[in-house]
Design an enzyme around this catalytic site. Structure first.
Site, PDB file in Angstrom:
ATOM      1  N   HIS A   1      24.141  86.752  36.291  1.00  0.00           N
ATOM      2  CA  HIS A   1      24.827  85.973  36.888  1.00  0.00           C
ATOM      3  C   HIS A   1      24.142  84.079  36.662  1.00  0.00           C
ATOM      4  O   HIS A   1      22.830  84.462  35.735  1.00  0.00           O
ATOM      5  CB  HIS A   1      23.432  85.875  38.618  1.00  0.00           C
ATOM      6  CG  HIS A   1      24.242  84.267  39.220  1.00  0.00           C
ATOM      7  ND1 HIS A   1      25.641  84.328  39.508  1.00  0.00           N
ATOM      8  CD2 HIS A   1      23.165  84.359  40.062  1.00  0.00           C
ATOM      9  CE1 HIS A   1      25.621  83.197  40.672  1.00  0.00           C
ATOM     10  NE2 HIS A   1      24.199  82.806  40.465  1.00  0.00           N
TER      11      HIS A   1
ATOM     12  N   GLY B   1      29.293  88.023  38.252  1.00  0.00           N
ATOM     13  CA  GLY B   1      29.758  88.528  39.166  1.00  0.00           C
ATOM     14  C   GLY B   1      30.922  88.107  40.027  1.00  0.00           C
ATOM     15  O   GLY B   1      29.903  86.233  40.355  1.00  0.00           O
TER      16      GLY B   1
ATOM     17  N   GLU C   1      22.516  98.532  41.410  1.00  0.00           N
ATOM     18  CA  GLU C   1      21.019  97.861  42.728  1.00  0.00           C
ATOM     19  C   GLU C   1      20.943  97.342  42.926  1.00  0.00           C
ATOM     20  O   GLU C   1      20.410  96.248  43.897  1.00  0.00           O
ATOM     21  CB  GLU C   1      21.688  96.341  40.739  1.00  0.00           C
ATOM     22  CG  GLU C   1      20.842  96.878  40.033  1.00  0.00           C
ATOM     23  CD  GLU C   1      21.559  96.402  38.081  1.00  0.00           C
ATOM     24  OE1 GLU C   1      21.318  94.969  38.191  1.00  0.00           O
ATOM     25  OE2 GLU C   1      21.989  96.797  37.781  1.00  0.00           O
TER      26      GLU C   1
ATOM     27  N   TYR D   1      23.067  96.489  44.840  1.00  0.00           N
ATOM     28  CA  TYR D   1      24.795  95.352  45.943  1.00  0.00           C
ATOM     29  C   TYR D   1      25.503  96.823  46.944  1.00  0.00           C
ATOM     30  O   TYR D   1      25.164  97.677  46.991  1.00  0.00           O
ATOM     31  CB  TYR D   1      25.615  95.466  44.639  1.00  0.00           C
ATOM     32  CG  TYR D   1      24.168  93.733  44.014  1.00  0.00           C
ATOM     33  CD1 TYR D   1      24.487  92.534  45.131  1.00  0.00           C
ATOM     34  CD2 TYR D   1      24.515  94.044  42.981  1.00  0.00           C
ATOM     35  CE1 TYR D   1      23.487  92.005  44.202  1.00  0.00           C
ATOM     36  CE2 TYR D   1      23.103  93.160  42.403  1.00  0.00           C
ATOM     37  CZ  TYR D   1      22.353  92.366  42.825  1.00  0.00           C
ATOM     38  OH  TYR D   1      21.908  91.291  42.694  1.00  0.00           O
TER      39      TYR D   1
ATOM     40  N   ARG E   1      19.144 105.861  51.972  1.00  0.00           N
ATOM     41  CA  ARG E   1      18.800 104.523  52.418  1.00  0.00           C
ATOM     42  C   ARG E   1      19.777 103.576  52.890  1.00  0.00           C
ATOM     43  O   ARG E   1      18.559 102.738  53.925  1.00  0.00           O
ATOM     44  CB  ARG E   1      17.552 104.087  50.785  1.00  0.00           C
ATOM     45  CG  ARG E   1      17.105 102.528  51.779  1.00  0.00           C
ATOM     46  CD  ARG E   1      16.254 102.507  49.584  1.00  0.00           C
ATOM     47  NE  ARG E   1      15.727 101.289  49.566  1.00  0.00           N
ATOM     48  CZ  ARG E   1      14.301 100.914  50.141  1.00  0.00           C
ATOM     49  NH1 ARG E   1      13.943 102.851  50.282  1.00  0.00           N
ATOM     50  NH2 ARG E   1      13.937 100.308  49.918  1.00  0.00           N
TER      51      ARG E   1
ATOM     52  N   ARG F   1      29.497  99.958  36.874  1.00  0.00           N
ATOM     53  CA  ARG F   1      28.531  99.832  36.899  1.00  0.00           C
ATOM     54  C   ARG F   1      27.874  99.925  37.902  1.00  0.00           C
ATOM     55  O   ARG F   1      27.690  99.955  38.620  1.00  0.00           O
ATOM     56  CB  ARG F   1      28.165  98.553  36.831  1.00  0.00           C
ATOM     57  CG  ARG F   1      26.331  98.798  36.342  1.00  0.00           C
ATOM     58  CD  ARG F   1      26.088  96.747  35.711  1.00  0.00           C
ATOM     59  NE  ARG F   1      24.250  97.641  35.195  1.00  0.00           N
ATOM     60  CZ  ARG F   1      23.695  96.398  34.769  1.00  0.00           C
ATOM     61  NH1 ARG F   1      24.226  95.474  34.155  1.00  0.00           N
ATOM     62  NH2 ARG F   1      22.323  96.966  34.315  1.00  0.00           N
TER      63      ARG F   1
ATOM     64  N   HIS G   1      17.331  95.759  43.163  1.00  0.00           N
ATOM     65  CA  HIS G   1      16.316  94.732  43.440  1.00  0.00           C
ATOM     66  C   HIS G   1      15.260  95.025  44.524  1.00  0.00           C
ATOM     67  O   HIS G   1      13.788  94.325  44.310  1.00  0.00           O
ATOM     68  CB  HIS G   1      17.443  93.766  43.569  1.00  0.00           C
ATOM     69  CG  HIS G   1      17.986  92.912  42.758  1.00  0.00           C
ATOM     70  ND1 HIS G   1      18.374  92.551  41.684  1.00  0.00           N
ATOM     71  CD2 HIS G   1      19.166  92.705  42.960  1.00  0.00           C
ATOM     72  CE1 HIS G   1      19.064  92.311  40.723  1.00  0.00           C
ATOM     73  NE2 HIS G   1      20.113  92.244  41.517  1.00  0.00           N
TER      74      HIS G   1
ATOM     75  N   GLN H   1      11.483  83.753  31.736  1.00  0.00           N
ATOM     76  CA  GLN H   1      10.545  82.168  31.850  1.00  0.00           C
ATOM     77  C   GLN H   1      12.051  81.746  32.282  1.00  0.00           C
ATOM     78  O   GLN H   1      11.572  80.655  32.968  1.00  0.00           O
ATOM     79  CB  GLN H   1      10.026  82.003  30.888  1.00  0.00           C
ATOM     80  CG  GLN H   1       8.075  82.883  30.849  1.00  0.00           C
ATOM     81  CD  GLN H   1       7.280  82.124  30.502  1.00  0.00           C
ATOM     82  OE1 GLN H   1       6.626  82.883  28.959  1.00  0.00           O
ATOM     83  NE2 GLN H   1       7.162  81.124  30.422  1.00  0.00           N
TER      84      GLN H   1
ATOM     85  N   CYS I   1      15.795  82.059  31.896  1.00  0.00           N
ATOM     86  CA  CYS I   1      16.478  83.308  32.816  1.00  0.00           C
ATOM     87  C   CYS I   1      16.549  83.791  34.333  1.00  0.00           C
ATOM     88  O   CYS I   1      16.711  82.896  34.833  1.00  0.00           O
ATOM     89  CB  CYS I   1      17.495  84.143  31.947  1.00  0.00           C
ATOM     90  SG  CYS I   1      16.021  85.744  31.277  1.00  0.00           S
TER      91      CYS I   1
ATOM     92  N   LYS J   1       3.530  92.824  25.407  1.00  0.00           N
ATOM     93  CA  LYS J   1       4.144  91.253  24.595  1.00  0.00           C
ATOM     94  C   LYS J   1       3.374  91.320  23.405  1.00  0.00           C
ATOM     95  O   LYS J   1       4.224  90.626  22.622  1.00  0.00           O
ATOM     96  CB  LYS J   1       2.507  89.763  25.122  1.00  0.00           C
ATOM     97  CG  LYS J   1       3.233  89.802  26.221  1.00  0.00           C
ATOM     98  CD  LYS J   1       2.588  88.307  26.516  1.00  0.00           C
ATOM     99  CE  LYS J   1       2.796  87.864  28.262  1.00  0.00           C
ATOM    100  NZ  LYS J   1       2.154  86.451  28.429  1.00  0.00           N
TER     101      LYS J   1
END
Length: 667
Positions: free
Chosen positions: A27, A59, A165, A167, A176, A215, A253, A340, A342, A422
């Site tokens: 997205h 999406g 994820e 949805y 759940r 997916r 998420h 940062q 995206c 990093k």
């Protein structure tokens, strides 16, 4: 051929994919803009031109209740065909293939009319969804099929059904969120029925000449999630219903396990994908934290997947696939997983770009000015701003000489790369340097440029960055006071009692670095309670107890906000959880009084306190370093000051790369 598996073609339903690389769905946050389709067409066409095997769009909802909210898109009637046709025409014109993802957000929608299999509020939402009736379910299945038919009419090469994820489709699959007692809930067969009926209906709408991807959540990473056997059984049911490719989704998420941040090891989830691949006969794509051709080739060679789905790496470098095919993998501008540019903006209501590639999503905005006569340009400073400016100017034909005082380029990236998680930041300066060298630029490392060095140049770009701000406090000159760069560069070793002044990104990085020196992390899976054996539903187990640390670390800030409030939305919680797990103390609303042999004297509210410290590390901001600007201007030299050298108050790597890119395109 250095990447024989990754570069091998694949043909499905008469559609030939030239390689095994998929651009995964993202997205992007500008889908609701007035010029959204033009912008999306330009964005996707750039990736198609860059050679990616298959593109999956962001999406698109099958009905209004399935959207994210005001920034979501719906394809429910023919009025949307013209806009989507611009996307498919642009991608096909660039030689690419593209499928549209159909996504019903379910209880993750950001509006009041959200629906779900059961009326259970998501932890990340304030709205309780309406439980779908039988009529709602049947209608929604038909709307998926209608949207797939419209996608075909718009010229898409197929669709992807989002069943991951957390949805809507995923929510039906999982105990759940599915507490129904009718034919759409209870047993695995009943919970799978919604997904299977959608895939059957979509398959019929698409016909035999279009791709159908699903997916699927390969591991939910939430309590009461799917078991390992349930995931494979669902995968087999979707294959039987008409799916051509299974794409991997990892986690929900609302999961408290990081899945795509830079702290997640490369290819951390291929074990989940491999389990499904072994049980189905259709191609399976691995995803999440696969960011280099070498990693992708290795997992394909091991048989853990048939394809590799990458999203953010294609933000960072639209030519990822082309560079791989040409043997220039070391010239790829790699995704560093920082989020940062995206995901952080997306989850804050903004739009996506990329820290290391400011053009991403703004291709039409970042257009190079034409030049008639190439100029000799000196770029002083090889940090993010200097590298970006040098590269863009060199691409336009200017003759570039880059001066860097250190033995290697990178600026602040040289410090960032030693922070645990990093390490991949190292790749960015190397890729920029490789691309500059390919363009004929000269790079002078270990040379601090002075006035004599810039004689004969037509212009100078000053990208000399920042210097840590000094502490103004009685006792600030005490031997135990050091700046963060002295610690991170290894010039000073911290003692066992540490006070860190500043709770911004640098303060947190410094604390993470100190913990990393003690090797307190028992490993990613153990730290976050992930079970690759998938013995329990959701793939979770008890997290390992934190190891004791010898250091006592206290972080503090003057602001009254919660420490870490300025950190990235999608990564800050990970850093805070890690430090809290290891008993790092965090204070806010602090007034600094003085420093002496005993340590740091502070005031919090009305109470004074001594922070006993062997080392006091200042992370209190930066000042611009631009000493050469005035002397150069006095000599009449054309000088452009960028990045932290121009403004240290608001600068970070995201701003520095953009600042340098814009100047490089215009100078």
């Amino acid at each position: 051929m250095p990447f024989p598996h990754l570069l091998s073609p694949l043909e499905i339903r008469g559609i030939r994919l030239p390689n095994r690389m998929i651009m995964g769905s993202m997205h992007l946050g500008y889908e609701a803009e007035a010029n959204a389709f033009e912008r999306l067409a330009t964005f996707y066409a750039a990736r198609a031109k860059g050679g990616i095997g298959l593109i999956v769009t962001g999406g698109v909802a099958p009905n209004p209740e399935g959207t994210f909210g005001p920034d979501g898109t719906v394809l429910a009637n023919e009025s949307g065909l013209a806009g989507h046709g611009k996307i498919t025409a642009a991608v096909h014109g660039a030689g690419g293939r593209i499928v549209m993802q159909i996504l019903h957000c379910g209880r993750y929608g950001r509006h009041k009319d959200i629906v779900a299999p059961s009326a259970i509020r998501a932890p990340i939402s304030s709205v309780v969804p309406r439980e779908m009736s039988e009529d709602d379910i049947v209608r929604t299945i038909a709307e998926y099929a209608a949207t797939a038919h419209l996608a075909k009419a718009a010229g898409y090469d197929g669709v992807e059904v989002m069943a991951s994820e957390g949805y809507l489709v995923n929510a039906f699959l999982t105990p759940r969120t599915n507490k129904r007692a009718d034919r759409w809930g209870g047993s695995l067969e009943n919970r799978t029925r919604f997904a299977v009926e959608i895939v059957r209906a979509v398959r019929q709408s698409l016909g035999d000449d279009r791709l159908l991807l699903v997916r699927l959540s390969m591991v939910d990473l939430v309590e009461d999630g799917l078991s390992a056997d349930e995931v494979t059984a669902i995968a087999q049911s979707l294959e039987a219903a008409g799916a051509d490719i299974l794409n991997s989704g990892i986690g929900w998420h609302e999961s408290r396990v990081p899945t795509i941040a830079h702290t997640v090891p490369a290819g951390a989830w291929t074990w989940a994908t491999a389990r499904v691949k072994a049980k189905v006969g259709i191609p399976v794509a691995a995803s999440n934290r696969i960011k280099t051709p070498e990693q992708a080739e290795a997992l394909l060679a091991r048989g853990e997947a048939d394809l590799v789905s990458m999203a953010r790496p294609l933000l960072a470098d639209p030519d990822f696939a082309a560079k791989t095919a040409k043997g220039r993998a070391d010239a790829i501008t790699a995704c560093i997983g920082c989020n940062q540019g995206c995901l952080d903006p997306i989850f804050s209501g903004g739009s996506a770009t990329c820290l290391v590639n400011p053009r991403a999503g703004r291709e039409a905005e970042f257009t190079p000015a034409a030049i008639t006569i190439p100029r000799r340009i000196a770029v002083i400073g090889g940090g993010p701003a200097g590298l970006a400016a040098a590269l863009e100017a060199a691409r336009r034909g200017h003759r570039i000489t880059l001066f860097e005082a250190e033995a290697e380029p990178g600026g602040q990236f040289r410090l960032a790369r030693i922070i645990p998680g990093k390490e991949e930041y190292t790749a960015i300066p190397k890729a920029f340097a490789r691309n500059l060298t390919d363009l004929g630029a000269e790079i002078r490392l270990g040379q601090r440029a002075g006035l004599a060095d810039i004689k004969g140049f037509d212009a100078v770009i000053l990208a000399t960055g920042i210097t840590p701000r000094r502490l103004d406090l009685p006792g600030a000159d005490h031997a135990k006071v050091v700046a963060y760069d002295d610690i991170l560069a290894g010039r000073v070793q911290a003692g066992e009692r540490v006070a860190i002044l500043g709770c911004g990104g640098i303060g947190f990085d410094t604390a993470l670095y100190l913990l990393g020196q003690e090797e307190v992390d028992p490993g990613f899976n153990a730290t976050w309670g992930i079970d690759p054996t998938f013995a329990a539903p959701g793939g979770l187990t008890t997290a390992a107890a934190p190891k004791p640390i010898r250091r006592k670390i206290v972080m503090m800030q003057r602001k009254a906000d919660k420490p870490g409030s300025s950190l990235g939305k999608t990564t800050g919680w990970i850093h805070k959880a890690h430090l809290q797990r290891h008993a790092v103390e965090m204070l806010s609303g602090v007034s600094y009084i003085s420093i002496d042999d005993a340590g740091l004297h502070i005031r919090v509210g009305e109470a004074e306190r001594l922070i006993e410290a062997d080392t006091i590390i200042t992370c209190i901001g930066q000042d611009s370093c631009r000493d050469l600007a005035a002397p150069l201007q006095a000599l009449g030299v054309e000088v452009h000051v960028i990045g932290g050298a121009r403004d240290a108050s608001k600068i970070d790597a995201l701003a520095a790369f953009e600042d340098g890119t814009r100047l490089g395109l215009a100078v």
